[in-house]
Write a protein that holds these residues in place. Structure first.
Motif, short mmCIF file in Angstrom:
data_model
loop_
_atom_site.label_atom_id
_atom_site.label_comp_id
_atom_site.label_asym_id
_atom_site.label_seq_id
_atom_site.Cartn_x
_atom_site.Cartn_y
_atom_site.Cartn_z
N PRO A 108 0.85 -1.20 0.00
CA PRO A 108 0.00 0.00 0.00
C PRO A 108 0.88 1.25 0.00
CG PRO A 108 -0.25 -1.24 2.07
CD PRO A 108 0.66 -2.03 1.19
N LYS A 109 0.44 2.28 -0.69
CA LYS A 109 1.31 3.47 -0.83
C LYS A 109 1.13 4.39 0.38
CE LYS A 109 1.99 2.85 -5.63
NZ LYS A 109 1.61 1.43 -5.42
N THR A 110 1.58 3.90 1.51
CA THR A 110 1.51 4.67 2.75
C THR A 110 2.88 4.63 3.41
OG1 THR A 110 0.89 2.72 4.01
CG2 THR A 110 -0.90 4.06 3.17
N GLN A 111 3.07 5.49 4.42
CA GLN A 111 4.39 5.55 5.05
C GLN A 111 4.72 4.26 5.80
OE1 GLN A 111 4.68 8.72 7.86
NE2 GLN A 111 3.06 7.95 9.19
N GLU A 112 3.66 3.49 6.17
CA GLU A 112 3.91 2.24 6.89
C GLU A 112 4.68 1.24 6.01
OE1 GLU A 112 0.99 3.78 6.89
OE2 GLU A 112 0.72 4.27 9.02
N VAL A 151 9.47 -1.65 1.63
CA VAL A 151 9.93 -1.24 0.29
C VAL A 151 11.45 -1.12 0.25
CG1 VAL A 151 9.94 0.70 -1.34
CG2 VAL A 151 7.78 -0.08 -0.38
N LEU A 152 12.02 -0.50 1.28
CA LEU A 152 13.48 -0.34 1.32
C LEU A 152 14.18 -1.70 1.37
CD1 LEU A 152 13.96 2.69 3.76
CD2 LEU A 152 14.11 2.69 1.28
N GLN A 153 13.58 -2.64 2.12
CA GLN A 153 14.17 -3.99 2.19
C GLN A 153 14.19 -4.64 0.80
OE1 GLN A 153 11.70 -5.58 5.32
NE2 GLN A 153 13.47 -5.79 6.68
N ASP A 154 13.08 -4.47 0.07
CA ASP A 154 13.02 -5.06 -1.27
C ASP A 154 14.03 -4.40 -2.21
OD1 ASP A 154 11.08 -6.61 -0.28
OD2 ASP A 154 9.56 -6.16 -1.80
N LEU A 175 5.58 6.96 -1.90
CA LEU A 175 4.95 6.71 -0.60
C LEU A 175 4.55 8.01 0.09
CD1 LEU A 175 7.16 3.86 0.91
CD2 LEU A 175 5.13 3.67 -0.50
N ASP A 176 4.89 9.14 -0.53
CA ASP A 176 4.59 10.45 0.03
C ASP A 176 5.20 10.60 1.45
OD1 ASP A 176 3.65 12.98 0.03
OD2 ASP A 176 1.64 12.47 0.75
N VAL A 208 13.00 9.30 4.70
CA VAL A 208 13.46 8.09 4.02
C VAL A 208 14.95 7.90 4.29
CG1 VAL A 208 13.77 6.99 1.76
CG2 VAL A 208 11.71 8.32 2.21
N PHE A 209 15.69 9.00 4.22
CA PHE A 209 17.14 8.95 4.45
C PHE A 209 17.45 8.59 5.89
CE2 PHE A 209 21.36 11.17 4.83
CZ PHE A 209 22.02 10.31 3.97
#
Lengths: 151, 258
Positions: A16-20, A25-28, A48-49, A55-56
């Motif tokens: 889902p395109k949420t911050q959760e 996503v980073l793992q993938d 993911l907005d 993110v950094f």
């Protein structure tokens, strides 16, 4: 380094395109490219907005994420208590000499990355060296070169 | 409304209001480095530590960071108990070891009698105490341009990817609120450089003094409905204009009366 970022959309579509979804996503992405390329972080932030700064922040917080490109094979030398006592430092010196890099660096041909980790949870087989996904126990200084014979 | 006792005086507080807010309202001075009323408290600097107890606690007391502790009815707070002062000086002692060159830390430590740290001084350290006030303020301002990066002894405040942050508008809120004035910026020749990003400042149309960055003015005019030309005059010229306006109003009044 140039990458094909088409696969990124496949990764984004899985969650889902949420911050959760950020860590998943980073793992993938880490799995796909062996590290987190800047462009991928920027796209993740957009999709993911989540602000790029956050993110950094997450990318630098976890040790399982890397911001620099890693070699095809990552060699992890365990320096936990048991491995330390059984000569992990000697293994490290030997590998550093053999690959002509320091711990944390990658060989110029991008084949190997040498890492020093705290404990891989296999103290009974100390000293342990993990090459790629494979665990090698009771490693001897004389045996170490064989582990990286691809070089 | 609830009642709590601070240093022997019974005061009113809202239920759930943080103790530090009540203490400050009572004009009691306790030191803080990471607190700013505009942002969520984070309890990073630990200096707002106070002693709390309740009659039902049977003589026991607790030491809590007042910025994060919600007021409860019947709570008895002591902001300068001997143990509290002792705790604060040991925290400042550690701050002084980490940031021996910071004038702000040195002054605060001296106020609590710590002239020299008993620990080993960090020689090549910087003056960032990692309180996160800059990142929290940047978040609250809505830019979210900087954040905490890394962890453990490698933790630092930095823009994403260690490059000039696209989201930064050069509002200087981070630098101006830094308790140790650690965040560097450079303002010269009508420009501003902060976080490795260069900005152009707006020059006052009357006197030429710089006001704020173009990016910040654009942000405020688009998002906060403040007309852009408001920022094309500096504070001093705004005040001169205001004096003129007030003078005209006074004239009208005089004319109306005569």
């Amino acid at each position: 380094m140039k990458h094909n970022f088409d696969n990124l959309n496949l990764i984004f579509d899985k969650y889902p395109k949420t911050q959760e979804s950020l860590i998943a996503v980073l793992q993938d992405i880490q799995k796909e490219y062996q590290y987190l390329p800047c462009e991928a972080l920027e796209q993740t932030s957009e999709v993911l907005d989540v602000p790029l700064s956050k993110v950094f922040s997450v990318s630098t917080f976890y040790n399982s994420f890397s911001l620099t490109a890693k070699g095809d094979k990552v060699i992890k030398i365990c320096t936990g208590t048991a491995c330390h006592i059984r000569g992990a430092k000697l293994l490290q010196d030997q590998l550093e000499n053999h690959l002509s890099i320091k711990a944390g660096e990658t060989t110029e041909d991008m084949k190997f990355t040498l890492e020093v980790v705290a404990c891989v949870g296999a103290c009974a087989m100390a000293p342990v060296v993990v090459v790629g996904e494979k665990y090698h126990g009771s490693v001897k200084v004389s045996k170490v070169k064989k582990l990286v014979k691809a070089k | 409304m609830i009642h709590i006792t601070i240093n022997g005086k019974v005061v009113q507080a809202k239920d759930g209001e943080m103790l530090l807010t009540v203490i400050r309202r009572e004009q009691i001075d306790i030191p803080t480095l990471c607190h700013h009323e505009a942002v969520e408290p984070s309890g990073a600097c630990r200096l707002c530590m106070v002693e709390i107890t309740k009659p039902s606690w049977d003589g026991w007391c607790d030491y809590v960071t007042s910025c994060l502790y919600p007021a409860e009815d019947g709570l008895i707070v002591n902001t300068h108990a001997p143990k509290v002062n002792e705790l604060r000086s040991s925290i400042l002692d550690m701050f002084l070891a980490r940031h021996p060159k910071s004038p702000e830390i040195r002054q605060l430590a001296a106020e609590y009698g710590v002239m020299k740290t008993q620990f080993e001084e960090v020689v090549d350290g910087d003056n960032c105490i990692l309180c996160g006030i800059c990142t929290r303020i940047c978040d609250t301002m809505g830019f979210k341009a900087i954040s905490m990066v890394g962890r453990g002894h490698g933790k630092e405040v930095a823009p994403p990817l260690n490059m000039a942050p696209a989201a930064c508008v050069g509002c200087l809120s981070c630098a101006k609120n830094c308790p140790t004035n650690y965040i560097e910026y450079n303002m010269k020749n009508g420009g501003l450089t902060i976080w490795k990003k260069d900005f152009e400042m707006i020059a006052c149309t009357e006197c030429g003094a710089t006001t704020i960055t173009k990016e910040f003015a654009e942000y405020l005019s688009v998002n906060r409905d403040i007309p852009f030309d408001y920022f094309e005059k500096c504070d001093a010229c705004h005040r001169k204009e205001l004096a003129g306006t007030m003078g005209r109003i006074a004239n009208w009044d005089r004319e109306a009366r005569s």
